[in-house]
Scaffold this motif. Structure first.
Motif, PDB file in Angstrom:
ATOM      1  N   ARG A 143       0.849  -1.191   0.000  1.00 28.55           N
ATOM      2  CA  ARG A 143       0.000   0.000   0.000  1.00 28.55           C
ATOM      3  C   ARG A 143       0.881   1.236   0.000  1.00 28.55           C
ATOM      4  O   ARG A 143       1.791   1.361   0.809  1.00 28.55           O
ATOM      5  N   THR A 144       0.623   2.161  -0.896  1.00 28.84           N
ATOM      6  CA  THR A 144       1.358   3.427  -0.945  1.00 28.84           C
ATOM      7  C   THR A 144       0.353   4.571  -0.974  1.00 28.84           C
ATOM      8  O   THR A 144      -0.863   4.356  -1.069  1.00 28.84           O
ATOM      9  N   TRP A 145       0.874   5.824  -0.911  1.00 21.80           N
ATOM     10  CA  TRP A 145       0.012   6.995  -0.791  1.00 21.80           C
ATOM     11  C   TRP A 145       0.046   7.852  -2.060  1.00 21.80           C
ATOM     12  O   TRP A 145       1.110   8.078  -2.643  1.00 21.80           O
ATOM     13  N   VAL A 150      -0.835  -0.795  -4.404  1.00 25.29           N
ATOM     14  CA  VAL A 150      -2.188  -0.232  -4.410  1.00 25.29           C
ATOM     15  C   VAL A 150      -2.046   1.185  -3.870  1.00 25.29           C
ATOM     16  O   VAL A 150      -1.506   1.387  -2.772  1.00 25.29           O
ATOM     17  N   ILE A 151      -2.507   2.171  -4.631  1.00 28.50           N
ATOM     18  CA  ILE A 151      -2.310   3.573  -4.253  1.00 28.50           C
ATOM     19  C   ILE A 151      -3.563   4.104  -3.563  1.00 28.50           C
ATOM     20  O   ILE A 151      -4.660   4.067  -4.133  1.00 28.50           O
ATOM     21  N   ALA A 152      -3.396   4.573  -2.335  1.00 22.94           N
ATOM     22  CA  ALA A 152      -4.509   5.063  -1.527  1.00 22.94           C
ATOM     23  C   ALA A 152      -4.391   6.563  -1.288  1.00 22.94           C
ATOM     24  O   ALA A 152      -3.295   7.127  -1.299  1.00 22.94           O
ATOM     25  N   THR A 153      -5.518   7.195  -1.048  1.00 21.90           N
ATOM     26  CA  THR A 153      -5.567   8.615  -0.728  1.00 21.90           C
ATOM     27  C   THR A 153      -5.895   8.771   0.755  1.00 21.90           C
ATOM     28  O   THR A 153      -6.840   8.131   1.251  1.00 21.90           O
ATOM     29  N   ALA A 154      -5.123   9.576   1.454  1.00 22.23           N
ATOM     30  CA  ALA A 154      -5.335   9.789   2.891  1.00 22.23           C
ATOM     31  C   ALA A 154      -6.362  10.882   3.129  1.00 22.23           C
ATOM     32  O   ALA A 154      -6.434  11.863   2.375  1.00 22.23           O
ATOM     33  N   GLN A 155      -7.163  10.713   4.167  1.00 21.79           N
ATOM     34  CA  GLN A 155      -8.104  11.766   4.559  1.00 21.79           C
ATOM     35  C   GLN A 155      -7.358  13.047   4.876  1.00 21.79           C
ATOM     36  O   GLN A 155      -7.749  14.127   4.458  1.00 21.79           O
ATOM     37  N   ASP A 156      -6.278  12.933   5.633  1.00 23.89           N
ATOM     38  CA  ASP A 156      -5.439  14.071   5.990  1.00 23.89           C
ATOM     39  C   ASP A 156      -3.981  13.654   5.862  1.00 23.89           C
ATOM     40  O   ASP A 156      -3.442  12.992   6.743  1.00 23.89           O
ATOM     41  N   PRO A 157      -3.320  14.028   4.765  1.00 24.48           N
ATOM     42  CA  PRO A 157      -1.927  13.611   4.560  1.00 24.48           C
ATOM     43  C   PRO A 157      -0.962  14.126   5.615  1.00 24.48           C
ATOM     44  O   PRO A 157       0.141  13.594   5.756  1.00 24.48           O
ATOM     45  N   THR A 158      -1.370  15.142   6.385  1.00 30.11           N
ATOM     46  CA  THR A 158      -0.485  15.700   7.409  1.00 30.11           C
ATOM     47  C   THR A 158      -0.660  15.024   8.766  1.00 30.11           C
ATOM     48  O   THR A 158       0.084  15.311   9.697  1.00 30.11           O
ATOM     49  N   ALA A 159      -1.641  14.133   8.881  1.00 29.77           N
ATOM     50  CA  ALA A 159      -1.923  13.488  10.164  1.00 29.77           C
ATOM     51  C   ALA A 159      -0.792  12.538  10.555  1.00 29.77           C
ATOM     52  O   ALA A 159      -0.155  11.919   9.694  1.00 29.77           O
ATOM     53  N   VAL A 181      -5.449   7.966   7.791  1.00 31.07           N
ATOM     54  CA  VAL A 181      -6.641   7.147   7.594  1.00 31.07           C
ATOM     55  C   VAL A 181      -6.967   7.181   6.114  1.00 31.07           C
ATOM     56  O   VAL A 181      -6.951   8.246   5.483  1.00 31.07           O
ATOM     57  N   ILE A 182      -7.249   6.020   5.547  1.00 28.65           N
ATOM     58  CA  ILE A 182      -7.531   5.930   4.119  1.00 28.65           C
ATOM     59  C   ILE A 182      -8.913   6.495   3.805  1.00 28.65           C
ATOM     60  O   ILE A 182      -9.922   6.097   4.404  1.00 28.65           O
ATOM     61  N   GLU A 183      -8.943   7.429   2.893  1.00 25.18           N
ATOM     62  CA  GLU A 183     -10.219   7.989   2.411  1.00 25.18           C
ATOM     63  C   GLU A 183     -10.736   7.175   1.219  1.00 25.18           C
ATOM     64  O   GLU A 183     -11.937   6.895   1.124  1.00 25.18           O
TER      65      GLU A 183
END
Length: 392
Positions: free
Chosen positions: A34-36, A83-92, A96-98
């Motif tokens: 899993r990556t961002w 698998v590329i995921a988007t974070a709810q808040d990348p600065t957190a 958490v995966i959005e």
């Protein structure tokens, strides 16, 4: 995104080892990471797998497993994907995966950035659907890395496969670092970071706290708090610490080399329990704990008495055999009055700090030369119950 990423991995037939902390999964010669999305560069088709600051941060089970996966890819013979995921808040601090892309991107090769960050270079304009994954992975192989794996082997903590006792030194080092930064962590951070299950969390914190007591240190597990910033009632039950905030301050001072100041605590009741703690609601039992805690008479040991008892016992605890000087205290035998000058070596015994506290409270005695613990505490001292005392 119709299903969780955990379910996505499971449906691929390559389930996450632990849904709380795993950053990817492996089955035989196939690895999916899993990556961002915010760490993917479109122009170079590269996505970060291990950033340098992450490698140099606190050890964790997830980081250790990621290192093992990336090392296996580097060594070759692996069909690797992301698998590329988007974070709810990348600065957190804890992302958490959005959402995530319902596809797998084949990894062509691993690259090393100028700062030491490890990147996955993805295949150009190619992605694989879950339906195509098994057939594609039978033929796809990521290129072997150029040279030896570019990560210091010392950074491989082994936490993802370590035993309970092997994890304790890592957790202790992490808590010491928190103390030096005057910070705290939550119980979930321990569970996720070090693969400690809920059932063993209490035992881990208890063992670490007992190490602190034996070393005459503040109890560093007071830095682990709930969502309301308070410690579990276990800190009071096991160590008699009712003011967890004061104990945290002692930890901060101790691990930053600052002089420790006495903290006066007006204790009238056990600390209030919060919703996410296992609570004993029996008020009589709570009042009994308070009475036991308040019955301790605090005094400064007289130097000559302490030295005489230490030498008479050859620097070993009368019960446990502990020979760490910083963890030992001279205890007056029951019936001997230190105020009346009964401060000879024969007036006392040398005990480990926690055992001294139990002896003073009447929760420990030496009946006919055998250690006997009160039923209220014996479950914590099973290894010492019934042993012959005074034997080196």
């Amino acid at each position: 995104m119709d299903k969780s990423i955990t379910r996505f991995f499971s449906d691929l037939g390559i389930p996450l080892r632990n849904q709380m902390w795993s950053w990817g999964a492996r089955r035989d010669n196939v690895i999916v990471l899993r990556t961002w999305a915010d760490e993917y560069d479109v122009k170079s088709r590269r996505v970060a797998l291990l950033r340098r600051e992450t490698l140099l941060g606190s050890a964790s089970a997830g980081l250790d497993e990621r290192l093992q996966h990336v090392k296996a890819i580097w060594n070759g013979g692996i069909a690797a994907y992301t698998v590329i995921a988007t974070a709810q808040d990348p600065t957190a601090k804890r992302r958490v995966i959005e959402s995530y892309r319902d596809a797998l991107f084949p990894i062509e090769a691993l690259d090393v950035g100028v700062d030491g960050t490890l990147f996955a270079r993805c295949a150009k304009l190619i992605y694989v659907s879950p339906r195509e994954f098994h057939q594609h992975s039978a033929n796809h192989r990521t290129q072997t890395g150029d040279g030896p794996f570019p990560v210091d082997a010392a950074l491989e903590s082994g936490l993802s496969t370590a035993s309970f006792h092997e994890k304790l030194p890592h957790i202790r080092s992490w808590l010491i670092d928190l103390a030096r930064h005057r910070s705290t962590a939550q119980y979930g951070d321990v569970m996720r970071g070090y693969d400690v299950q809920h059932g063993t969390l209490f035992n881990a914190l208890k063992a670490l706290g007992e190490q602190c007591v034996a070393a005459s240190e503040p109890v560093i597990t007071s830095l682990v708090v709930d969502k309301n910033g308070r410690c579990s009632i276990g800190l009071f039950d096991v160590f008699g610490i009712a003011d967890d905030a004061a104990e945290r301050e002692r930890c901060y001072r101790h691990w930053n080399g600052e002089p420790e100041e006495a903290v006066d605590v007006a204790l009238t009741e056990a600390p209030a329990a919060t919703d996410d703690q296992a609570v004993d609601t029996n008020s009589n039992r709570a009042r009994d704990r308070v009475a036991r805690y308040m019955s301790i008479e605090i005094r400064q040991e007289q130097t000559s008495f302490r030295k005489a008892v230490f030498e008479a016992h050859n620097g070993r605890c009368f019960i446990s055999g502990c020979d760490v000087p910083e963890a030992l205290e001279a205890a007056h035998l029951h019936g001997r009055k230190w105020r009346e000058g009964q401060n000879q070596a024969t007036d006392g015994v040398l005990l480990r700090r926690d055992l001294h506290a139990l002896y003073d409270r009447g929760l420990l005695d030496f009946v006919d030369g055998v250690a006997r613990f009160d039923p209220r505490v014996v479950h914590h001292y099973c290894d010492l119950e019934g042993i012959t005392v005074g034997v080196a």
